[in-house]
Design a protein around this motif. Structure first.
Motif, short mmCIF file in Angstrom:
data_model
loop_
_atom_site.label_atom_id
_atom_site.label_comp_id
_atom_site.label_asym_id
_atom_site.label_seq_id
_atom_site.Cartn_x
_atom_site.Cartn_y
_atom_site.Cartn_z
N SER A 188 27.30 71.45 32.06
CA SER A 188 28.58 71.22 32.54
C SER A 188 29.94 71.34 31.12
N LEU A 189 29.15 71.72 30.53
CA LEU A 189 30.31 71.80 29.50
C LEU A 189 30.58 71.73 28.09
N PRO A 190 29.27 70.98 28.17
CA PRO A 190 29.10 70.23 26.93
C PRO A 190 29.55 71.30 25.64
N ARG A 191 30.67 71.87 24.60
CA ARG A 191 30.71 72.46 23.60
C ARG A 191 30.16 72.20 22.64
N PRO A 192 29.17 71.92 21.83
CA PRO A 192 28.26 71.66 20.73
C PRO A 192 29.03 72.01 20.01
N PHE A 193 28.70 73.15 19.03
CA PHE A 193 29.21 74.29 17.84
C PHE A 193 30.56 74.13 17.97
N ILE A 194 31.06 73.95 19.45
CA ILE A 194 32.43 74.59 19.44
C ILE A 194 33.32 72.99 18.80
N LEU B 62 33.09 72.50 15.03
CA LEU B 62 34.27 73.79 15.10
C LEU B 62 35.78 73.54 15.35
N ALA C 132 36.44 71.16 12.64
CA ALA C 132 36.83 71.43 11.66
C ALA C 132 38.42 71.74 11.90
N ALA C 133 38.84 72.63 12.43
CA ALA C 133 39.79 73.07 13.24
C ALA C 133 41.19 71.81 13.11
#
Lengths: 457, 231
Positions: B7-13, B16, B19-20
């Motif tokens: 359900s949409l875990p956005r790991p590297f997102i 990132l 970082a953003a």
């Protein structure tokens, strides 16, 4: 490609078919080995198949044809060398570093490194948040890839060029394969030249070594492989199954890197440099510092027997992957949520992401990567799936646009992966999911039914 | 590959995004006239905007819009898209929520009075001003997109169609997208159906309504907008 059951056993056998002709035909040229050594040349003379006592009746039919084919370690021996500098740049451009490490390969940051990050997940590196713990169960693919060190020391240049152009499955316990990249022959040569820069190719020495090993009686080879425990990690398809303690169990998700990364020994003759084989078996770390292959104590004659067996044992052909038959469309209603939960969110979204969520990086299948230009396919939500893909001219088209055979493009891409794995890639359409096992017929049926029903929410 | 729920875990997102966040934090402090913190701080707006996007997706326009306005009170001042991707996403949420509320956001109770500005759309002028804001914002965001994005174009088409000066352009845009099967929202199909109906294209209207119903979570959305009762 073992861990995924049902459809997978077939997938396991994947593109082995492609190497099969080499392996099969190569039997016919056994007898030519002496000849090779004698004429010390890159081409083998046609040999008389009848002279080879090892030929099975089934194989002898094609033997006369095969006789014109060089021994495996000579295939591609006349492949022209490329430009190493250009190769170094291509390795960066095609982002080999996102999946591989190696002395020649620049490390890439964790946020983009498919393997390092998945390894971190498996180690529990994200467990500080409870909702992240279950990631560990979900990450199946890309938890280990072979490092690309000591390439020239181990493999033949000619094999490498062919492999980069047409990768095929090498490791039975590793689910994903090397993805088919959009490399030209010249680019493959440049990369192979760069990667083999550690040790110059020497086809002549390899032919000599092979000829010497041909004189050795390898009759005890299979028993030795079993006795030495090679079967704990390796398979050798085409011979009687190897036995080993703690060998990977079919259908079980294998996580031990040394086992995942052990190649099918069937391919040794296709790719390993015969001149290096006994060195490798004796002390693998001497050739490749970071190898997970352990050193096994062996006498000199055992070494030779095993090496000769790997090169000359008779191999039965392996059954090629056969794509399953498409299932009829479902009559029950299929909504987007089900499609997303069963397929798109599980596999696809990791390469077809939303750039808004990741400072502009939508993954290789959207904003581009692995050398692929941006194709603009975002599979993270209903509206983005409706937003299509970019063609070669940069124009948008729907993913549901009909192909000449009437199939929606999205569905065609899923079947194209089956075709790729069977060894006959579809022109102009990359198989999806890229480098991962093809979807099962039931999963494709689900998506096809959803599309046919007008893609309900 | 089966039975793994995702359900949409956005790991590297997430990595990132972090970082953003560090990257934009100082700018954010400046914009708010703060700047007391030397150390970079986590940008709360990233999660906030993501939540607002979710509200929007669920059709909770007032919640989505008010969250954006509360979080970035000076947002309307941007008029155009900026270099800050988070501001652009926020602008997009506000613009689409405004369009889908036809220029009058029901957020009187959700934001403080001094932030009301024209958002409530009490008069026809206010509503048009709001819709024009939507058009300008979406055009701006579109310009900054590296790749063409039919989802954004569909949303822009929706907004254009509601501003008399741009409605022809809006119809063209929606029509072109629909022809290519690249219209991504049921709302856009509903508006297209209405526009086609007004232009006397009964078959076109039916076809658009059919797509609208297939795409909508709630088919009511299609009949309401398409009947031409609003605007």
């Amino acid at each position: 490609m073992r861990p995924v059951p049902t459809a997978e056993p077939a997938a396991q056998l994947q593109q082995r078919k492609r190497t099969l002709p080499w392996a099969g035909r190569w039997l016919a040229v056994l007898c030519a080995v002496a000849l090779v050594a004698a004429c010390n040349e890159t081409k083998v003379q046609p040999a008389d198949p009848a002279a080879s006592g090892e030929l099975a009746p089934a194989q002898s039919a094609s033997a006369s044809l095969a006789a014109a084919v060089p021994a495996p370690w000579l295939i591609g021996a006349d492949e022209p060398r490329g430009n190493a500098q250009a190769g170094a740049k291509l390795v960066a451009d095609f982002e080999c570093g996102r999946c591989h490490t190696g002395r020649e390969i620049k490390p890439i940051r964790l946020e983009s490194h498919c393997i390092s990050c998945h390894q971190k997940v498996m180690r529990g590196g994200f467990d500080h948040k409870p909702e992240h713990v279950r990631w560990k169960e979900n990450v199946v693919h890309l938890t280990a890839t072979p490092s690309l060190r000591a390439v020239g020391r181990r493999w033949r240049y000619g094999w490498l060029v062919n492999f980069l152009r047409k990768p095929h499955d090498l490791r039975p316990a590793l689910v994903q394969t090397m993805p088919q990249l959009a490399l030209t022959q010249q680019q493959a040569r440049d990369i192979a030249t760069f990667l083999t820069g550690d040790f110059p190719p020497d086809p002549t020495a390899d032919a000599h070594a092979a000829a010497n090993l041909a004189k050795i009686d390898h009759g005890a080879g299979h028993t030795l492989l079993n006795d030495k425990g090679c079967g704990s990690c390796h398979e050798m398809s085409g011979v009687a199954p190897l036995k080993g303690l703690n060998a990977p169990e079919p259908g079980k998700h294998e996580t031990r890197p040394a086992v995942i990364l052990a190649p099918d020994l069937r391919f040794v003759r296709d790719r390993f440099r015969p001149g290096q084989l006994t060195n490798w078996l004796k002390q693998p770390h001497k050739l490749k510092r970071d190898t997970p292959m352990p050193e096994t104590p062996m006498s000199a004659s055992e070494l030779d027997t095993i090496a000769a067996y790997l090169l000359y044992a008779r191999l039965e052909p392996v059954k090629p992957h056969v794509a399953p038959k498409p299932l009829p469309l479902l009559s029950r209603r299929v909504g987007y949520a089900e499609v997303a939960e069963q397929v798109l969110n599980v596999t696809c979204r990791h390469c077809h992401g939303n750039p808004d969520d990741a400072v502009g990086d939508g993954g290789p299948g959207n904003t581009g990567g692995f050398g692929y230009r941006a194709r603009g396919v975002n599979l993270t939500s209903y509206k983005y799936v409706a937003a299509g893909y970019l063609d070669a001219e940069g124009a948008r088209h729907s993913l549901f646009e009909k192909m000449p055979d009437g199939q929606p493009r999205l569905i065609a891409a899923l079947w194209a992966r089956h075709a790729e794995v069977s060894g006959s890639p579809v022109d102009g359409l990359r198989g999806m999911p890229l480098g991962l096992p093809p979807l099962k017929a039931k999963e494709i049926q689900l998506i096809a039914s959803w599309v046919a029903q007008g893609r309900p929410r | 590959m089966k039975n793994r729920k995702s359900s949409l875990p956005r790991p590297f997102i997430a990595a990132l995004a972090l970082a953003a966040a560090v990257g934009v934090a100082p700018k954010q402090a400046e914009a708010c006239g703060g700047g007391w913190y030397e150390a970079p701080m986590i940008d709360y707006r990233i999660q906030g905007v993501a939540r607002a996007e979710k509200r929007l997706e669920e059709g909770q326009y007032a919640q989505a819009a008010s969250a954006v306005i509360r979080m970035i009170p000076h947002i309307a001042g941007y008029k155009k898209a900026t270099r800050d991707p988070i501001i652009n996403r926020a602008l997009r949420v506000l613009a689409v929520a405004t369009t889908r509320s036809e220029g009058s956001l029901d957020i009187g109770k959700l934001i403080s009075k001094d932030q009301h500005s024209t958002w409530l759309g009490d008069t026809a002028e206010d509503r048009q001003a709001n819709l024009r804001f939507s058009v300008a914002a979406l055009r701006g965001v579109k310009k900054l997109k590296v790749l063409s994005d039919p989802t954004l174009e569909s949303e822009l088409g929706e907004a254009l169609a509601l501003v008399p000066a741009f409605s022809v352009e809006g119809r063209e845009l929606l029509h072109t997208l629909a022809e290519k099967d690249l219209l991504t929202t049921p709302e856009a199909y509903a508006i297209l159906a209405k526009l086609r109906g007004e232009a006397g294209d009964a078959d076109g209207r039916t076809a658009a309504l059919q797509r609208c119903r297939a795409m909508a979570k709630d088919a009511k959305l299609c009949s309401a907008n398409a009947s031409g009762t609003h605007s």
